[in-house]
Design a protein around this motif. Structure first.
Motif, PDB file in Angstrom:
ATOM      1  N   ASP A  44       0.827  -1.205   0.000  1.00  0.00           N
ATOM      2  CA  ASP A  44       0.000   0.000   0.000  1.00  0.00           C
ATOM      3  C   ASP A  44       0.864   1.259   0.000  1.00  0.00           C
ATOM      4  N   ASN A  45       0.435   2.275  -0.748  1.00  0.00           N
ATOM      5  CA  ASN A  45       1.204   3.515  -0.856  1.00  0.00           C
ATOM      6  C   ASN A  45       1.408   4.212   0.478  1.00  0.00           C
ATOM      7  N   CYS A  46       0.471   4.045   1.413  1.00  0.00           N
ATOM      8  CA  CYS A  46       0.572   4.742   2.698  1.00  0.00           C
ATOM      9  C   CYS A  46       1.729   4.229   3.554  1.00  0.00           C
ATOM     10  N   THR A  47       2.173   3.003   3.319  1.00  0.00           N
ATOM     11  CA  THR A  47       3.233   2.414   4.132  1.00  0.00           C
ATOM     12  C   THR A  47       4.543   3.178   3.985  1.00  0.00           C
ATOM     13  N   ALA A  48       4.770   3.770   2.834  1.00  0.00           N
ATOM     14  CA  ALA A  48       6.044   4.438   2.549  1.00  0.00           C
ATOM     15  C   ALA A  48       6.319   5.621   3.464  1.00  0.00           C
ATOM     16  N   THR A  49       5.282   6.251   4.021  1.00  0.00           N
ATOM     17  CA  THR A  49       5.497   7.436   4.854  1.00  0.00           C
ATOM     18  C   THR A  49       5.278   7.156   6.342  1.00  0.00           C
ATOM     19  N   ASN A  50       5.170   5.899   6.709  1.00  0.00           N
ATOM     20  CA  ASN A  50       5.062   5.545   8.128  1.00  0.00           C
ATOM     21  C   ASN A  50       6.386   5.853   8.829  1.00  0.00           C
ATOM     22  N   PRO A  51       6.369   6.285  10.083  1.00  0.00           N
ATOM     23  CA  PRO A  51       7.620   6.641  10.765  1.00  0.00           C
ATOM     24  C   PRO A  51       8.548   5.461  11.035  1.00  0.00           C
ATOM     25  N   ARG A  52       8.020   4.246  11.043  1.00  0.00           N
ATOM     26  CA  ARG A  52       8.852   3.050  11.144  1.00  0.00           C
ATOM     27  C   ARG A  52       8.629   2.197   9.901  1.00  0.00           C
ATOM     28  N   VAL A  53       9.698   1.596   9.413  1.00  0.00           N
ATOM     29  CA  VAL A  53       9.597   0.706   8.256  1.00  0.00           C
ATOM     30  C   VAL A  53       9.247  -0.684   8.782  1.00  0.00           C
ATOM     31  N   PRO A  54       8.043  -1.172   8.506  1.00  0.00           N
ATOM     32  CA  PRO A  54       7.622  -2.442   9.120  1.00  0.00           C
ATOM     33  C   PRO A  54       8.115  -3.664   8.361  1.00  0.00           C
ATOM     34  N   ALA A  55       8.424  -4.687   9.137  1.00  0.00           N
ATOM     35  CA  ALA A  55       8.703  -5.995   8.549  1.00  0.00           C
ATOM     36  C   ALA A  55       7.388  -6.766   8.461  1.00  0.00           C
ATOM     37  N   ARG A  56       7.370  -7.769   7.619  1.00  0.00           N
ATOM     38  CA  ARG A  56       6.155  -8.562   7.428  1.00  0.00           C
ATOM     39  C   ARG A  56       5.639  -9.131   8.756  1.00  0.00           C
ATOM     40  N   GLU A  57       6.551  -9.677   9.561  1.00  0.00           N
ATOM     41  CA  GLU A  57       6.124 -10.301  10.807  1.00  0.00           C
ATOM     42  C   GLU A  57       5.585  -9.273  11.809  1.00  0.00           C
ATOM     43  N   GLU A  58       6.012  -8.021  11.685  1.00  0.00           N
ATOM     44  CA  GLU A  58       5.509  -6.987  12.583  1.00  0.00           C
ATOM     45  C   GLU A  58       4.055  -6.634  12.260  1.00  0.00           C
ATOM     46  N   LEU A  59       3.732  -6.548  10.978  1.00  0.00           N
ATOM     47  CA  LEU A  59       2.345  -6.276  10.604  1.00  0.00           C
ATOM     48  C   LEU A  59       1.451  -7.460  10.967  1.00  0.00           C
ATOM     49  N   GLU A  60       1.953  -8.660  10.783  1.00  0.00           N
ATOM     50  CA  GLU A  60       1.174  -9.830  11.177  1.00  0.00           C
ATOM     51  C   GLU A  60       0.897  -9.812  12.677  1.00  0.00           C
ATOM     52  N   TYR A  61       1.898  -9.409  13.453  1.00  0.00           N
ATOM     53  CA  TYR A  61       1.748  -9.311  14.909  1.00  0.00           C
ATOM     54  C   TYR A  61       0.677  -8.288  15.268  1.00  0.00           C
ATOM     55  N   LEU A  62       0.662  -7.153  14.569  1.00  0.00           N
ATOM     56  CA  LEU A  62      -0.346  -6.122  14.836  1.00  0.00           C
ATOM     57  C   LEU A  62      -1.742  -6.600  14.477  1.00  0.00           C
ATOM     58  N   TYR A  63      -1.879  -7.292  13.364  1.00  0.00           N
ATOM     59  CA  TYR A  63      -3.184  -7.837  12.987  1.00  0.00           C
ATOM     60  C   TYR A  63      -3.697  -8.818  14.051  1.00  0.00           C
ATOM     61  N   LYS A  64      -2.815  -9.648  14.563  1.00  0.00           N
ATOM     62  CA  LYS A  64      -3.216 -10.651  15.556  1.00  0.00           C
ATOM     63  C   LYS A  64      -3.768  -9.999  16.819  1.00  0.00           C
ATOM     64  N   LYS A  65      -3.342  -8.774  17.104  1.00  0.00           N
ATOM     65  CA  LYS A  65      -3.839  -8.078  18.285  1.00  0.00           C
ATOM     66  C   LYS A  65      -5.309  -7.705  18.170  1.00  0.00           C
ATOM     67  N   LEU A  66      -5.867  -7.803  16.974  1.00  0.00           N
ATOM     68  CA  LEU A  66      -7.282  -7.487  16.795  1.00  0.00           C
ATOM     69  C   LEU A  66      -8.183  -8.637  17.242  1.00  0.00           C
ATOM     70  N   CYS A  67      -7.577  -9.778  17.546  1.00  0.00           N
ATOM     71  CA  CYS A  67      -8.348 -10.879  18.144  1.00  0.00           C
ATOM     72  C   CYS A  67      -8.270 -10.731  19.664  1.00  0.00           C
ATOM     73  N   LYS A  68      -9.368 -10.957  20.334  1.00  0.00           N
ATOM     74  CA  LYS A  68      -9.405 -10.761  21.775  1.00  0.00           C
ATOM     75  C   LYS A  68      -8.316 -11.579  22.453  1.00  0.00           C
ATOM     76  N   GLY A  69      -7.610 -10.898  23.378  1.00  0.00           N
ATOM     77  CA  GLY A  69      -6.521 -11.570  24.063  1.00  0.00           C
ATOM     78  C   GLY A  69      -5.160 -11.044  23.647  1.00  0.00           C
ATOM     79  N   GLY A  70      -5.149 -10.191  22.583  1.00  0.00           N
ATOM     80  CA  GLY A  70      -3.875  -9.629  22.127  1.00  0.00           C
ATOM     81  C   GLY A  70      -3.843  -8.145  22.193  1.00  0.00           C
ATOM     82  N   SER A  71      -4.393  -7.539  23.248  1.00  0.00           N
ATOM     83  CA  SER A  71      -4.521  -6.080  23.341  1.00  0.00           C
ATOM     84  C   SER A  71      -3.210  -5.423  23.665  1.00  0.00           C
ATOM     85  N   VAL A  72      -3.193  -4.079  23.483  1.00  0.00           N
ATOM     86  CA  VAL A  72      -1.992  -3.285  23.776  1.00  0.00           C
ATOM     87  C   VAL A  72      -1.735  -3.316  25.271  1.00  0.00           C
TER      88      VAL A  72
END
Length: 380
Positions: free
Chosen positions: A352-380
């Motif tokens: 996605d074009n928006c990723t290029a201007t994020n303040p941190r350059v994400p790795a694939r496993e980091e985005l997967e980790y963030l998505y998993k937090k949307l399931c109950k039990g993985g909150s911030v």
């Protein structure tokens, strides 16, 4: 070298829509969704223009998450009318449809796009002043974030009266979209003093008026300030761009048909924590930027990380008060189905074009980790 572009003439306040007749359009192509025609809003707008002798054609086939097919239908209608003005009436879907269709129609006719006016009826996308348009490929289940200065409308009419009938849930979702726009623009790698000014003001206005607008849809003061906040945030991110909250939300919305603003809201606390490095040692620039926002909103903390933790907590509390869930599993999405879709959503978010201007350059496993937090039990 930086630059700050503002090409749209903005009309604000009650009755500002009446100024649309002064645009001098001879043939107007009104683009809206079926509800805008059914409730009579499109006809009211047409009547204003017809008093000036304008020929009108209404295209009311806009759908949520506008598709390539709908854009193609809109272009066909333009070919039949030959408009010198296109008017988008509605939320982000109507405006994005008008942007994409108008741009392509102009390209087919020697590059001369008709005048484009935007009349937003929700306070969320800021699309009335941005160079962005999001179009969906329904077959591939992909949302394409288009960006081109040619997509920026020539005029915008921010009449808060048009938002009075927006339901509380939609007001909440679109309002969280505004907050996300402001925060992502503020920490973008392309942020500058000019975008910061617009982002900061939009965030302040959302903080003060979103809950009021949700609880009492007839609160005209809250409606007007939220309409202005949406536009200000749009100006900010049109110049500074966005980040992975939007990249991930685009993929999430396309896969599970969750409203865009709600998708952003689900992801926002987790993305803030990631960008600020709250689970890591040390400090980074994004952390300090979020701290500035927290302090601006009166959220204290003895350290930068304490302040950002406080910001996240206050955002979560706001979401609870306006009844936005924290997990996809509260939206009738099965955990197993969601987890199975994470690799594909991650792939789309990385591109996605928006990723290029994020303040941190994400790795694939980091985005997967963030998505998993949307399931109950993985909150911030």
């Amino acid at each position: 070298m930086g630059q700050f572009l503002m090409n749209t003439r903005i009309h604000t306040g009650e009755s500002s829509l009446e100024e649309i007749a002064r645009l001098g359009i001879r043939k107007a192509y009104i683009i809206c969704d079926p509800f805008m025609e059914k409730c009579g809003r499109a006809q009211e707008l047409a009547a204003m223009l017809q008093k000036m002798g304008t020929e009108i054609q209404i295209f009311s086939e806009v759908v949520p998450d506008p598709s390539i097919e709908v854009v193609a239908k809109a272009i066909q209608g333009m070919k039949e009318l030959g408009p010198d003005g296109i008017i988008a009436l509605g939320g982000g879907s109507a405006i994005d449809t008008a942007k994409a269709a108008g741009h392509l129609y102009g390209s087919m006719n020697g590059g001369a796009r008709p005048l484009l006016a935007a009349v937003p009826t929700t306070s969320g996308t800021g699309s009335e002043v941005t160079s962005f348009a999001v179009i969906s490929d329904t077959k591939a289940q992909v949302k394409y974030a288009l960006r081109d200065q040619a997509l920026v409308p020539d005029a915008a009419f921010l009449d808060p009266r048009l938002t009075l009938s927006v339901p509380p849930a939609v007001t909440a979702d679109t309002g969280m979209d505004v907050l996300t726009h402001g925060l992502e623009a503020y920490v973008s790698v392309k942020a500058d003093d000019f975008t910061d000014a617009c982002a900061e003001k939009s965030i302040r206005l959302v903080w003060e008026y979103l809950e009021r607008a949700v609880l009492d849809g007839s609160d005209m003061e809250a409606r007007e300030h939220m309409h202005n906040a949406s536009c200000l945030a749009g100006i900010a991110f049109s110049n500074a761009s966005l980040g992975i909250c939007h990249s991930m939300a685009h993929a999430l919305g396309a896969c599970f048909h969750i409203p865009h603003g709600r998708s952003n809201a689900l992801l926002l606390p987790h993305v803030i924590a990631y960008n600020a490095g709250l689970e890591e040692s040390g400090e980074n620039e994004a952390l300090l930027r979020y701290q500035t926002i927290a302090e601006m909103l009166g959220i204290g903390g003895g350290t930068p990380k304490a302040a950002v933790h406080g910001l996240i907590r206050h955002i979560r509390n706001l979401m609870k008060r306006i009844r936005i869930p924290a997990y996809v599993t509260e939206l009738s999405v099965e955990s197993e189905t969601f987890v199975a879709a994470i690799p594909e959503m991650t792939e789309k978010a990385l591109k996605d074009n928006c990723t290029a201007t994020n303040p941190r350059v994400p790795a694939r496993e980091e985005l997967e980790y963030l998505y998993k937090k949307l399931c109950k039990g993985g909150s911030v």
